[in-house]
Scaffold this motif. Structure first.
Motif, PDB file in Angstrom:
ATOM      1  N   PHE A  79       6.159   1.521  -7.234  1.00  0.00           N
ATOM      2  CA  PHE A  79       6.359   0.111  -7.553  1.00  0.00           C
ATOM      3  C   PHE A  79       5.813  -0.646  -6.357  1.00  0.00           C
ATOM      4  CE2 PHE A  79       8.087  -3.931  -8.287  1.00  0.00           C
ATOM      5  CZ  PHE A  79       8.700  -3.994  -9.527  1.00  0.00           C
ATOM      6  N   VAL A  80       4.745  -1.389  -6.564  1.00  0.00           N
ATOM      7  CA  VAL A  80       4.073  -2.105  -5.480  1.00  0.00           C
ATOM      8  C   VAL A  80       3.966  -3.577  -5.866  1.00  0.00           C
ATOM      9  CG1 VAL A  80       1.949  -2.278  -4.122  1.00  0.00           C
ATOM     10  CG2 VAL A  80       2.729  -0.051  -4.910  1.00  0.00           C
ATOM     11  N   ALA A  81       4.220  -4.460  -4.895  1.00  0.00           N
ATOM     12  CA  ALA A  81       4.103  -5.894  -5.142  1.00  0.00           C
ATOM     13  C   ALA A  81       3.405  -6.571  -3.969  1.00  0.00           C
ATOM     14  CB  ALA A  81       5.476  -6.518  -5.363  1.00  0.00           C
ATOM     15  N   PHE A  82       2.667  -7.623  -4.302  1.00  0.00           N
ATOM     16  CA  PHE A  82       1.894  -8.388  -3.326  1.00  0.00           C
ATOM     17  C   PHE A  82       2.286  -9.852  -3.412  1.00  0.00           C
ATOM     18  CE2 PHE A  82      -0.503  -4.736  -4.639  1.00  0.00           C
ATOM     19  CZ  PHE A  82      -1.070  -4.253  -3.476  1.00  0.00           C
ATOM     20  N   LEU A  83       2.443 -10.498  -2.266  1.00  0.00           N
ATOM     21  CA  LEU A  83       2.603 -11.949  -2.198  1.00  0.00           C
ATOM     22  C   LEU A  83       1.246 -12.489  -1.828  1.00  0.00           C
ATOM     23  CD1 LEU A  83       4.214 -14.565  -2.226  1.00  0.00           C
ATOM     24  CD2 LEU A  83       4.816 -14.121   0.158  1.00  0.00           C
ATOM     25  N   ASP A  84       0.680 -13.249  -2.741  1.00  0.00           N
ATOM     26  CA  ASP A  84      -0.723 -13.628  -2.655  1.00  0.00           C
ATOM     27  C   ASP A  84      -1.504 -12.317  -2.593  1.00  0.00           C
ATOM     28  OD1 ASP A  84       0.000 -16.312  -2.946  1.00  0.00           O
ATOM     29  OD2 ASP A  84       0.460 -16.434  -0.811  1.00  0.00           O
ATOM     30  N   ASP A  85      -2.192 -11.965  -1.564  1.00  0.00           N
ATOM     31  CA  ASP A  85      -2.885 -10.673  -1.554  1.00  0.00           C
ATOM     32  C   ASP A  85      -2.321  -9.711  -0.520  1.00  0.00           C
ATOM     33  OD1 ASP A  85      -4.707 -11.219  -3.644  1.00  0.00           O
ATOM     34  OD2 ASP A  85      -5.936 -12.426  -2.290  1.00  0.00           O
ATOM     35  N   ASP A  86      -1.167 -10.026   0.043  1.00  0.00           N
ATOM     36  CA  ASP A  86      -0.574  -9.187   1.075  1.00  0.00           C
ATOM     37  C   ASP A  86       0.587  -8.373   0.495  1.00  0.00           C
ATOM     38  OD1 ASP A  86      -2.253 -10.206   3.111  1.00  0.00           O
ATOM     39  OD2 ASP A  86      -0.938 -11.956   3.314  1.00  0.00           O
ATOM     40  N   LYS A  87       0.550  -7.049   0.666  1.00  0.00           N
ATOM     41  CA  LYS A  87       1.609  -6.187   0.164  1.00  0.00           C
ATOM     42  C   LYS A  87       2.912  -6.500   0.901  1.00  0.00           C
ATOM     43  CE  LYS A  87       0.651  -1.827  -0.288  1.00  0.00           C
ATOM     44  NZ  LYS A  87       0.442  -0.401   0.045  1.00  0.00           N
ATOM     45  N   PHE A  88       3.981  -6.747   0.136  1.00  0.00           N
ATOM     46  CA  PHE A  88       5.283  -6.978   0.758  1.00  0.00           C
ATOM     47  C   PHE A  88       6.328  -5.987   0.260  1.00  0.00           C
ATOM     48  CE2 PHE A  88       5.914  -9.346  -3.134  1.00  0.00           C
ATOM     49  CZ  PHE A  88       7.264  -9.256  -3.390  1.00  0.00           C
ATOM     50  N   LEU A  89       5.995  -5.186  -0.743  1.00  0.00           N
ATOM     51  CA  LEU A  89       6.963  -4.232  -1.273  1.00  0.00           C
ATOM     52  C   LEU A  89       6.242  -2.983  -1.753  1.00  0.00           C
ATOM     53  CD1 LEU A  89       9.896  -4.979  -3.637  1.00  0.00           C
ATOM     54  CD2 LEU A  89       8.365  -3.125  -4.138  1.00  0.00           C
ATOM     55  N   GLU A  90       6.730  -1.841  -1.305  1.00  0.00           N
ATOM     56  CA  GLU A  90       6.260  -0.560  -1.824  1.00  0.00           C
ATOM     57  C   GLU A  90       7.482   0.339  -1.942  1.00  0.00           C
ATOM     58  OE1 GLU A  90       2.796   2.770  -1.238  1.00  0.00           O
ATOM     59  OE2 GLU A  90       3.111   1.301   0.339  1.00  0.00           O
ATOM     60  N   SER A  91       7.894   0.578  -3.169  1.00  0.00           N
ATOM     61  CA  SER A  91       9.128   1.313  -3.425  1.00  0.00           C
ATOM     62  C   SER A  91       8.819   2.593  -4.181  1.00  0.00           C
ATOM     63  CB  SER A  91      10.074   0.442  -4.251  1.00  0.00           C
ATOM     64  OG  SER A  91      11.291   1.091  -4.470  1.00  0.00           O
ATOM     65  N   LYS A  92       9.370   3.697  -3.720  1.00  0.00           N
ATOM     66  CA  LYS A  92       9.189   4.970  -4.404  1.00  0.00           C
ATOM     67  C   LYS A  92      10.434   5.402  -5.176  1.00  0.00           C
ATOM     68  CE  LYS A  92       5.416   6.630  -1.632  1.00  0.00           C
ATOM     69  NZ  LYS A  92       4.419   5.953  -2.394  1.00  0.00           N
ATOM     70  N   LEU A  93      11.599   4.880  -4.816  1.00  0.00           N
ATOM     71  CA  LEU A  93      12.829   5.103  -5.563  1.00  0.00           C
ATOM     72  C   LEU A  93      13.203   3.787  -6.220  1.00  0.00           C
ATOM     73  CD1 LEU A  93      14.866   7.184  -2.985  1.00  0.00           C
ATOM     74  CD2 LEU A  93      13.813   8.012  -5.080  1.00  0.00           C
ATOM     75  N   CYS A  94      13.265   3.785  -7.538  1.00  0.00           N
ATOM     76  CA  CYS A  94      13.419   2.540  -8.277  1.00  0.00           C
ATOM     77  C   CYS A  94      14.496   2.679  -9.334  1.00  0.00           C
ATOM     78  CB  CYS A  94      12.094   2.190  -8.946  1.00  0.00           C
ATOM     79  SG  CYS A  94      10.713   2.094  -7.806  1.00  0.00           S
ATOM     80  N   VAL A  95      14.738   1.588 -10.033  1.00  0.00           N
ATOM     81  CA  VAL A  95      15.664   1.575 -11.154  1.00  0.00           C
ATOM     82  C   VAL A  95      14.872   1.349 -12.431  1.00  0.00           C
ATOM     83  CG1 VAL A  95      17.556   0.310 -12.258  1.00  0.00           C
ATOM     84  CG2 VAL A  95      17.599   0.707  -9.792  1.00  0.00           C
TER      85      VAL A  95
END
Length: 142
Positions: free
Chosen positions: A19-35
């Motif tokens: 699970f990866v998320a970007f604010l504008d074009d900068d990665k702010f979240l990279e999660s490998k354990l998720c719900v």
């Protein structure tokens, strides 16, 4: 679903993948354990990094077939949420494209969320239940 129930879900992360998320074009979240959970009315998909950065999404479980399905924010169900550095970010509008597979034990998707003031959160996920039994993925309704 109450905030307490959401916190309970996040403490019992049950899906692996990415699970990866970007604010504008900068990665702010990279999660490998998720719900990835199912309630009576919807599927909940959450990626988090120790509750500092979180993206919390949901889609109706009444969606027919595997998809891809496009779900537009705001939905009639649970409110979507973005948290960056412990601060809730207001979502103005958004779109989630989601596809199910493996009898809905696996879910993939992309999302784009407008936070206003020319800020945008985008990302993608590919999650599989760790314990894919139907009874394990059901969350008790409120």
């Amino acid at each position: 679903m109450s905030q307490d129930k959401t916190s309970d879900l996040m403490n019992k992360r049950n899906a692996t993948g990415s699970f990866v998320a970007f604010l504008d074009d900068d990665k702010f979240l990279e999660s490998k354990l998720c719900v990835y959970a199912e309630t009576e009315k919807e599927f909940i998909i959450i990626g988090t990094e120790d509750f500092i950065n979180t993206v919390d999404l949901s889609v109706p479980n009444a969606l027919e077939g595997d998809g891809p399905h496009t779900v537009i924010f705001p939905t009639m169900g649970r409110h979507w949420k973005v948290v960056i550095n412990h601060f809730d970010q207001p979502i103005i509008e958004g779109e989630l494209i989601i596809t199910f597979s493996n009898f809905r034990k696996t879910v993939t998707g992309t999302f784009a969320l407008d936070l206003g003031k020319a800020r945008k959160v985008t990302g993608k996920f590919d999650l599989t239940l760790d314990t894919p039994k139907q009874s394990d993925r059901r969350v008790q309704p409120l």
